[in-house]
Design an enzyme around this catalytic site. Structure first.
Site, PDB file in Angstrom:
ATOM      1  N   CYS A   1       0.850  -1.183   0.000  1.00 47.19           N
ATOM      2  CA  CYS A   1       0.000   0.000   0.000  1.00 47.19           C
ATOM      3  C   CYS A   1       0.883   1.229   0.000  1.00 47.19           C
ATOM      4  O   CYS A   1       1.811   1.334   0.802  1.00 47.19           O
ATOM      5  CB  CYS A   1      -0.899  -0.018   1.237  1.00 47.19           C
ATOM      6  SG  CYS A   1      -1.835   1.497   1.452  1.00 47.19           S
TER       7      CYS A   1
ATOM      8  N   CYS B   1       0.577   3.296   3.468  1.00 51.93           N
ATOM      9  CA  CYS B   1       0.979   2.680   4.736  1.00 51.93           C
ATOM     10  C   CYS B   1       1.903   1.490   4.581  1.00 51.93           C
ATOM     11  O   CYS B   1       2.250   0.839   5.554  1.00 51.93           O
ATOM     12  CB  CYS B   1      -0.260   2.266   5.538  1.00 51.93           C
ATOM     13  SG  CYS B   1      -1.121   0.854   4.829  1.00 51.93           S
TER      14      CYS B   1
ATOM     15  N   CYS C   1      -5.226   1.102  -8.504  1.00 55.97           N
ATOM     16  CA  CYS C   1      -6.108   2.033  -9.217  1.00 55.97           C
ATOM     17  C   CYS C   1      -5.914   1.860 -10.715  1.00 55.97           C
ATOM     18  O   CYS C   1      -4.798   1.835 -11.211  1.00 55.97           O
ATOM     19  CB  CYS C   1      -5.770   3.457  -8.784  1.00 55.97           C
ATOM     20  SG  CYS C   1      -6.683   4.701  -9.699  1.00 55.97           S
TER      21      CYS C   1
ATOM     22  N   CYS D   1      -4.196   5.225 -12.294  1.00 53.34           N
ATOM     23  CA  CYS D   1      -2.799   5.623 -12.083  1.00 53.34           C
ATOM     24  C   CYS D   1      -1.928   4.516 -11.510  1.00 53.34           C
ATOM     25  O   CYS D   1      -0.787   4.746 -11.161  1.00 53.34           O
ATOM     26  CB  CYS D   1      -2.751   6.837 -11.153  1.00 53.34           C
ATOM     27  SG  CYS D   1      -3.347   6.453  -9.492  1.00 53.34           S
TER      28      CYS D   1
ATOM     29  N   CYS E   1      -4.288  -0.199   0.335  1.00 51.01           N
ATOM     30  CA  CYS E   1      -5.004  -1.205   1.113  1.00 51.01           C
ATOM     31  C   CYS E   1      -6.430  -0.691   1.338  1.00 51.01           C
ATOM     32  O   CYS E   1      -6.705   0.478   1.061  1.00 51.01           O
ATOM     33  CB  CYS E   1      -4.295  -1.457   2.437  1.00 51.01           C
ATOM     34  SG  CYS E   1      -4.462  -0.084   3.585  1.00 51.01           S
TER      35      CYS E   1
ATOM     36  N   HIS F   1      -6.926   2.774   2.898  1.00 44.36           N
ATOM     37  CA  HIS F   1      -6.534   3.996   2.179  1.00 44.36           C
ATOM     38  C   HIS F   1      -7.155   4.131   0.799  1.00 44.36           C
ATOM     39  O   HIS F   1      -7.042   5.190   0.170  1.00 44.36           O
ATOM     40  CB  HIS F   1      -5.008   4.059   2.065  1.00 44.36           C
ATOM     41  CG  HIS F   1      -4.351   4.172   3.409  1.00 44.36           C
ATOM     42  ND1 HIS F   1      -3.632   3.138   3.966  1.00 44.36           N
ATOM     43  CD2 HIS F   1      -4.355   5.174   4.323  1.00 44.36           C
ATOM     44  CE1 HIS F   1      -3.203   3.511   5.165  1.00 44.36           C
ATOM     45  NE2 HIS F   1      -3.632   4.750   5.406  1.00 44.36           N
TER      46      HIS F   1
ATOM     47  N   HIS G   1      -7.862   7.630  -1.588  1.00 48.42           N
ATOM     48  CA  HIS G   1      -7.259   7.843  -2.911  1.00 48.42           C
ATOM     49  C   HIS G   1      -8.329   8.240  -3.910  1.00 48.42           C
ATOM     50  O   HIS G   1      -8.152   9.182  -4.700  1.00 48.42           O
ATOM     51  CB  HIS G   1      -6.556   6.561  -3.364  1.00 48.42           C
ATOM     52  CG  HIS G   1      -6.000   6.636  -4.756  1.00 48.42           C
ATOM     53  ND1 HIS G   1      -4.777   7.193  -5.029  1.00 48.42           N
ATOM     54  CD2 HIS G   1      -6.503   6.246  -5.942  1.00 48.42           C
ATOM     55  CE1 HIS G   1      -4.545   7.129  -6.339  1.00 48.42           C
ATOM     56  NE2 HIS G   1      -5.578   6.562  -6.918  1.00 48.42           N
TER      57      HIS G   1
ATOM     58  N   HIS H   1     -10.642   8.097 -10.580  1.00 41.47           N
ATOM     59  CA  HIS H   1      -9.789   7.133  -9.882  1.00 41.47           C
ATOM     60  C   HIS H   1     -10.574   6.217  -8.945  1.00 41.47           C
ATOM     61  O   HIS H   1     -10.023   5.693  -7.991  1.00 41.47           O
ATOM     62  CB  HIS H   1      -8.713   7.880  -9.083  1.00 41.47           C
ATOM     63  CG  HIS H   1      -7.695   8.525  -9.963  1.00 41.47           C
ATOM     64  ND1 HIS H   1      -6.381   8.149  -9.942  1.00 41.47           N
ATOM     65  CD2 HIS H   1      -7.812   9.512 -10.886  1.00 41.47           C
ATOM     66  CE1 HIS H   1      -5.715   8.906 -10.828  1.00 41.47           C
ATOM     67  NE2 HIS H   1      -6.573   9.740 -11.399  1.00 41.47           N
TER      68      HIS H   1
ATOM     69  N   CYS I   1     -39.345 -60.136 -12.401  1.00 38.20           N
ATOM     70  CA  CYS I   1     -39.717 -58.789 -11.973  1.00 38.20           C
ATOM     71  C   CYS I   1     -38.692 -57.763 -12.442  1.00 38.20           C
ATOM     72  O   CYS I   1     -39.021 -56.588 -12.614  1.00 38.20           O
ATOM     73  CB  CYS I   1     -39.920 -58.693 -10.462  1.00 38.20           C
ATOM     74  SG  CYS I   1     -38.477 -59.157  -9.497  1.00 38.20           S
TER      75      CYS I   1
ATOM     76  N   HIS J   1     -36.509 -58.202  -4.871  1.00 29.77           N
ATOM     77  CA  HIS J   1     -37.708 -57.962  -5.667  1.00 29.77           C
ATOM     78  C   HIS J   1     -37.685 -56.528  -6.200  1.00 29.77           C
ATOM     79  O   HIS J   1     -37.379 -55.595  -5.474  1.00 29.77           O
ATOM     80  CB  HIS J   1     -38.942 -58.192  -4.797  1.00 29.77           C
ATOM     81  CG  HIS J   1     -40.221 -58.101  -5.565  1.00 29.77           C
ATOM     82  ND1 HIS J   1     -40.476 -58.843  -6.693  1.00 29.77           N
ATOM     83  CD2 HIS J   1     -41.323 -57.333  -5.369  1.00 29.77           C
ATOM     84  CE1 HIS J   1     -41.664 -58.546  -7.147  1.00 29.77           C
ATOM     85  NE2 HIS J   1     -42.208 -57.641  -6.363  1.00 29.77           N
TER      86      HIS J   1
END
Lengths: 606, 174
Positions: free
Chosen positions: A65, A68, A85, A88, A93, A96, A100, A108, A224, A553
């Site tokens: 990410c 972070c 994304c 871009c 994560c 976040h 974004h 985006h 049968c 049977h």
């Protein structure tokens, strides 16, 4: 997680592409469809054989990410979901990602889950779907699996689609009307004076009078097994309609056979020549005779003696006075009808499309078998016709054996199916699921992979390529051990539905599921809709076996106009649905609920 | 995962727990994502119908302890109001020897009459002729009924119709 273990999808309806969310719609129109960003994404689509497609710029990249630095499967945060994304390529994560989208908006909002190749709208906070994206993923998967190999065998000629046509009802012209009036007599349908019409038997109050065609069959001495199968076939709708419409007229057929025998000494007619010098042997003719007898209106039990005689002439290996297997008899009979009819046409017909004879037209389906190399993903596909589907009963050890009354207690909506498994009940659908489940072949059954050029461990998966008009399920209750030279019977109860949707077991569903249920039309299955609409079946006959292998049977339960009957040799009685549901099924007959018509390739073919 | 376990608080076991939890999360998300797709694309199975069938079966089994339908089925009156003897009494004419035979004993009679079963002595033309036309791929994948019984029988060399008598071929079929 391997895509082979995706949760089972039904495919009941046509695959439905949901409306895009406004952000996805915007993105598509601004980027002129998603083709352009996907082109840049395509080289990043990494597919391992039998694995899921992932997005990685570089094969050994560990995405993190941006804000972070959280990575997959490591160091806390919101766990392993990361989104790239589309606009871009920034990776975030779940914590976040919305930020974004917010900061960089518009344009985006749409991202792709790097581990699952699924589109995610960060503004809506939901997984979204797009046809072009899915197509790009599937093509990458196919390319990875097939590599250089020329993949599976193409669909056999016999399965190529024939144009679907509208049903055109037939009405007789005046000459045909005249013929019918002259040459036929009405079935003795029930009228007031008929003592049988009051339904004088043992049943509940207002049961409808028994349909024509319901007639007991005398047991000729351990026959049968034959009676039970005959009862099911006599009331198999397409088969019944064929014979009652005089499509196989035994008098004409016998005449033709005699002419052949007298005319030429060649071997084409040789099969049917009756060694005792009588009329030529044709099991379809003998079956035609039984139809006439059973639908004549005479309700006294009929003795299918001539049929037995003919069948023993045909299947001499099975000819002996001892209890036979009903399923073996069933296959033998269809086989016999096929052989006799095939000779008429002087050329072998592919069995898959059922054009060769009425037996195959009604019962023949096509099974698909895929064997996949676990190392490179190369799949070898074969198609085989089948007259029925034999299913193993699961063994006891898979389930906890809890008495069935407890299932009332575990009653949450989606828990029920699971609870039936926990409570130890085997079901027909469970058997079918196992039948179409990918199975890892033993290491001593290594398959020669044409791509790897060595024997490799492989996965095998069965599916139904083409459903027959009437599906016969054979439950393997007789376990034969060639080592111990003995057989035993499995008495375990099997739950079966009265109404069955076969869509989850079709090749189209199985194949689609294998590729992650993407929006894509797979090979040759361009009118999936047609196949899947025809996947609903309903039960009309059940053959049960009671007792042991040596002393058992067979009895047939038949459904005629919403009423169930028990056909126990000469004794036909009303029974309730409950009795049928509770019975120990050995063979189950399901007929397609809706019939579709295809343009005939041969005008003269029936 | 070390053998020395000082409770849950060691960094090593914490790290192991984290790994396990992440793996678990990943699996859960996988399933959720797949199910989401199946549901959105309309591919899910009709669980209500399936559950209804199961429920009806359970009900049926509780309502009807299975033995009742098997009891005394030969002494009943059928839907047409008829009763029948345990052994079918109709008299039939045997196709082979033209003698009258009681229907209920027809099969054992026919077996001896045609020389079938354990005392197979005669080979009929139909089985011999069939051996020269072996069938191709199996019709039924799962119950390979082999009617090519005659792999060990020599095809009859003479052309069709020389007389009604056949040589007695004994192929040891007991």
């Amino acid at each position: 997680m391997s895509s082979f273990s995706a949760p089972s999808a039904g495919g009941r309806r046509n695959l439905y592409v949901p409306q895009p969310c406004p952000h996805l719609a915007d993105y598509r129109s601004n980027a002129h469809g998603l083709a352009k960003p996907f082109r840049s994404l395509q080289p990043c689509l990494r597919v391992r054989p039998l694995g899921r497609p992932e997005i990685r710029r570089d094969p050994h990249e560990i995405p993190r990410c941006g804000p972070c630095s959280a990575a997959d499967g490591g160091g806390g945060g919101m766990g392993p979901r990361l989104y790239a994304c589309l606009a871009c390529a920034a990776v975030c994560c779940p914590a976040h990602a919305p930020a974004h989208a917010e900061e960089c908006r518009p344009g985006h909002e749409i991202a792709v889950d790097v581990d699952r190749a699924e589109l995610f709208c960060c503004a809506c906070g939901d997984q979204v779907y797009d046809r072009e994206f899915d197509k790009a993923v599937v093509l990458a998967q196919i390319a990875a699996a097939a590599a250089n190999a020329s993949a599976s065998c193409s669909l056999p000629e016999s399965l190529r689609k024939r144009r679907r046509v509208d049903y055109r009802p037939w009405t007789p012209d005046p000459r045909e009307w005249a013929t019918m009036r002259r040459e036929s007599s009405p079935l003795l349908l029930l009228d007031a004076s008929d003592p049988f019409s009051t339904g004088a038997a043992n049943t509940s109050t207002s049961s409808p009078p028994p349909s024509p065609g319901l007639r007991g069959l005398n047991n000729l001495g351990n026959t049968c097994f034959m009676n039970s199968v005959l009862q099911a076939l006599l009331h198999t709708p397409p088969l019944r309609n064929y014979f009652l419409s005089d499509r196989h007229n035994r008098f004409e057929c016998q005449q033709k056979g005699r002419r052949k025998k007298d005319g030429s000494g060649d071997s084409t007619g040789g099969h049917r020549w009756n060694p005792s010098g009588g009329s030529p042997v044709c099991l379809a003719c003998d079956l035609d005779a039984i139809y006439s007898a059973v639908f004549s209106g005479d309700r006294t039990p009929y003795s299918p003696a001539k049929f037995l005689y003919r069948w023993w002439q045909y299947a001499s290996k099975l000819a002996s006075y001892e209890q036979q297997d009903a399923h073996e008899f069933f296959i033998s009979m269809l086989d016999g009808i096929h052989e006799n009819v095939e000779q008429d046409q002087h050329k072998p017909q592919s069995q898959g499309n059922g054009d060769c004879c009425i037996a195959h037209r009604v019962f023949s389906g096509v099974l698909r078998s895929d064997v996949t190399c676990t190392i490179c993903g190369f799949t070898s596909t074969t198609y085989d016709p089948c007259l029925d589907i034999s299913l193993d009963l699961d063994s006891n050890q898979n389930y906890m054996n809890v008495p069935t009354t407890k299932s009332h207690a575990c009653n949450g909506a989606n828990d029920f199916i699971l609870s039936s498994q926990i409570c130890g009940v085997s079901t027909l659908m469970g058997c079918l699921e196992r039948f179409t489940r990918p199975e890892r072949l033993d290491s001593d059954q290594k398959f020669f992979c044409q791509h790897c050029k060595v024997r490799q461990e492989s996965l095998k998966q069965m599916s139904i390529r083409k459903l027959p008009l009437v599906t016969c399920f054979h439950i393997k209750r007789f376990a034969h051990s060639s080592i111990k030279k003995m057989s035993r019977k499995v008495d375990r109860y099997l739950q079966f539905p009265f109404s069955l949707d076969m869509a989850p077991y079709l090749s189209s569903s199985v194949l689609r599921s294998r590729f992650g249920n993407r929006i894509f039309a797979f090979d040759g299955d361009d009118s999936d809709a047609a196949i899947e609409l025809a996947s609903e079946f309903e039960l009309f006959a059940v053959i049960t076996h009671s007792g042991t292998i040596e002393a058992g049977h067979y009895v047939t339960y038949l459904r005629l106009s919403s009423q169930w009957y028990k056909c126990d040799d000469a004794w036909i009685t009303h029974v309730s649905e409950n009795i049928v549901r509770d019975s120990q099924a050995y063979m189950l007959f399901y007929v397609q609920k809706t019939l579709y018509y295809k343009a005939s390739e041969d005008v003269s073919a029936s | 995962m070390s053998a020395s376990d000082d409770g849950n608080s060691s960094p090593r076991s914490q790290f192991a727990s984290h790994c396990f939890e992440d793996l678990l999360d990943s699996i859960i998300v996988d399933v959720a994502s797949e199910c989401h797709r199946i549901a959105r694309l309309g591919l899910d199975r009709n669980l209500e119908e399936e559950e209804e069938e199961l429920r009806l079966s359970v009900q049926a089994r509780v309502a009807d302890p299975s033995s009742s339908s098997e009891v005394n089925s030969k002494n009943v009156v059928d839907v047409f109001g008829q009763t029948h003897p345990a052994i079918a009494a109709e008299i039939l004419k045997c196709m082979n020897c033209r003698q009258p035979v009681v229907a209920g004993r027809f099969a054992p009679h026919l077996e001896k009459c045609m020389g079938k079963g354990r005392k197979a002595r005669k080979v009929t033309r139909s089985t011999v002729a069939r051996s020269s036309h072996p069938r191709g791929s199996p019709i039924s994948v799962y119950a390979p009924y082999s009617n090519a019984t005659s792999t060990n029988r020599a095809p009859n060399g003479t052309s069709g119709r020389a007389g009604e008598e056949y040589a007695d071929y004994t192929y040891g079929e007991q």
